[in-house]
Design an enzyme around this catalytic site. Structure first.
Site, PDB file in Angstrom:
ATOM      1  N   ASP A 170       0.895  -1.201   0.091  1.00  0.00           N
ATOM      2  CA  ASP A 170       0.035  -0.124   0.012  1.00  0.00           C
ATOM      3  C   ASP A 170       0.793   1.276  -0.011  1.00  0.00           C
ATOM      4  OD1 ASP A 170       0.900  -0.748   2.733  1.00  0.00           O
ATOM      5  OD2 ASP A 170      -0.461   1.013   3.378  1.00  0.00           O
ATOM      6  N   TYR A 265      10.712   5.222   1.241  1.00  0.00           N
ATOM      7  CA  TYR A 265      11.482   4.316   2.168  1.00  0.00           C
ATOM      8  C   TYR A 265      12.920   4.294   1.585  1.00  0.00           C
ATOM      9  CZ  TYR A 265       7.814   1.501   4.597  1.00  0.00           C
ATOM     10  OH  TYR A 265       6.843   1.126   5.345  1.00  0.00           O
TER      11      TYR A 265
END
Length: 442
Positions: A170, A265
């Site tokens: 997600d 990330y």
């Protein structure tokens, strides 16, 4: 419209109520005849399930609802398995984060040594679910968003190549919601994106609106100054201080390659020193979750059970759950919706390992995903991805071969780890901590 039977594997998860609320919100698009929960922790699952039973009775009493710890009962007669398991639960996540930090290395749920440790626990758990599904409902599809998705996807590619399992995440969706907010749009579905990379490790190559107008210049200008912190922040699951820092830090990640827009990330791989400096080795993200979301969800569930109704209930629809409904719908009704999935490359990225599990746009229909062509990628991304995909392949090999050596190589190769000696110290601590979960390494 056909009604489907859905099993949520990981029924005791803090995300389960949000998924149930999302399914209930979407019954007109994806009708359900039966909903089941399965978990190997019966006591934890019971609290979530009893609260969800109340929600279902109020909003959709026609849906048959059961929860169980028996795989045969759970997996018999299901069309979709929505899997989000956490082997070892939050106490093990806490160790994944704190052990690397002890050595000055990023301690994170899916990145670096912590993600590798979690991957070594998750592989067996997900393979067990696949085995049950194929035994009791061989025509079902598994929609897996158990983390770390990249390592799980690589393991399932090698160990059950013919399984009907789709690995999804997600995080790009959460970022695209923010992009839509930045552009003043109602929904991320107004955007057409070309994204490529590995899970939690990717870049947007192009973003247009539905008329083909290029949205990249406006987004780049905004992100270069603010990261992905939108002008009008909305509520949702990713709003704690640690997440805000991650969204803000995207501006520094972006500066490294202004041709693309990055997944947040990447900060763990490109700025590991910054991340460690801003981490508290005594109180990590796992502690935040246990003290916040976990307490809040279980408190709300107990309240619903006690009252016997959901009045004043503060459980929220999970933003990532809408993606799962879209995916289930695409398979059930052959919608050919364009979605980001983790699939075997097979030439979609021309100049990259054909067996790598890459995260790219696919058209999804009844036969699963058809990957879209990405073309060639630049040297910088190629180098980053080659290193990281090798880490993921080595972890899957280490699990399969029970190899200490391969796991040491995997941790050494992670961009978050400074040397082989540090990798070995971390690995030895992780082996000790994961005795109950990992295969015995030799």
């Amino acid at each position: 419209m056909k009604k489907h039977s859905v099993l949520v594997a990981g029924g005791g998860s803090t995300f389960t109520p949000g998924i149930v609320l999302m399914l209930l919100d979407n019954l007109d698009r994806f009708p359900i005849r039966s909903l089941k929960f399965y978990d190997n922790d019966g006591a934890r699952q019971e609290i979530v399930a009893e609260a969800c039973k109340v929600l279902l009775k109020e909003k959709a009493p026609q849906i048959e609802f059961t929860y169980t710890t028996d795989p045969e009962v759970a997996f018999t007669d299901v069309d979709f398995v929505m899997a989000h398991i956490r082997v070892g639960k939050y106490p093990m996540r806490e160790l994944d984060e704190k052990i690397p930090l002890k050595y000055g290395v990023v301690g994170q749920e899916t990145c670096g040594p912590g993600g590798i440790a979690y991957g070594m626990r998750s592989i067996g758990g997900v393979l067990e679910l696949v085995k049950y599904m194929e035994k009791y409902s061989p025509n079902a599809w598994m929609l897996n968003y158990s983390n770390p998705a990249a390592i799980v996807a690589e393991a399932t590619r090698v160990l059950c190549p013919d399984s009907k399992i789709l690995n999804i995440c997600d995080m790009p969706i959460g970022i695209e919601n923010r992009m839509a907010n930045i552009l003043g749009m109602e929904s991320r579905k107004e955007l057409e994106v070309m994204y490529y990379g590995l899970n939690h490790f990717g870049w947007w190559k192009s973003i247009t609106d539905k008329n083909g107008a290029d949205m990249m210049p406006a987004l780049k200008e905004y992100v270069s100054k603010n990261g992905y912190v939108p002008p009008n922040p909305e509520g949702g699951q990713h709003v704690e201080a640690s997440w805000n820092d991650t969204f803000a830090k995207a501006k520094d990640v972006y500066a490294l390659d202004p041709e693309t827009l990055p997944n947040t990330y990447l900060k763990y791989y490109l700025f590991p020193d910054y991340v460690v400096e801003h981490s508290n080795p005594e109180y990590t993200r796992a502690n935040e979750v246990m003290d916040n979301r976990e307490k809040q969800v279980f408190t709300e569930c107990r309240k619903i059970i006690e009252l016997g109704n959901s009045e004043g209930c503060e459980l929220e629809v999970d933003e990532h759950a809408s993606y799962i409904v879209d995916l289930a719908r695409a398979i059930a009704f052959n919608t050919k919706e364009r979605m980001l999935l983790i699939v075997e490359n097979q030439g979609a990225i021309e100049n990259f390992d054909s067996t790598a599990m890459v995260e790219i746009p696919c058209l999804v229909g009844s036969n699963g995903p058809e990957p879209l062509r990405v073309g060639s990628i630049p040297q910088f991304q190629h180098g980053m991805m080659s290193q990281q995909v090798s880490v993921e392949k080595l972890v899957a090999e280490a699990w399969t071969e029970k190899s200490y050596q391969k796991l040491w190589q995997a941790i050494t190769l992670s961009k978050t780890v400074p040397s082989a000696s540090v990798a070995k110290s971390i690995l030895d601590d992780l082996v000790e901590a994961n005795k109950a979960f990992w295969p015995e390494l030799h």
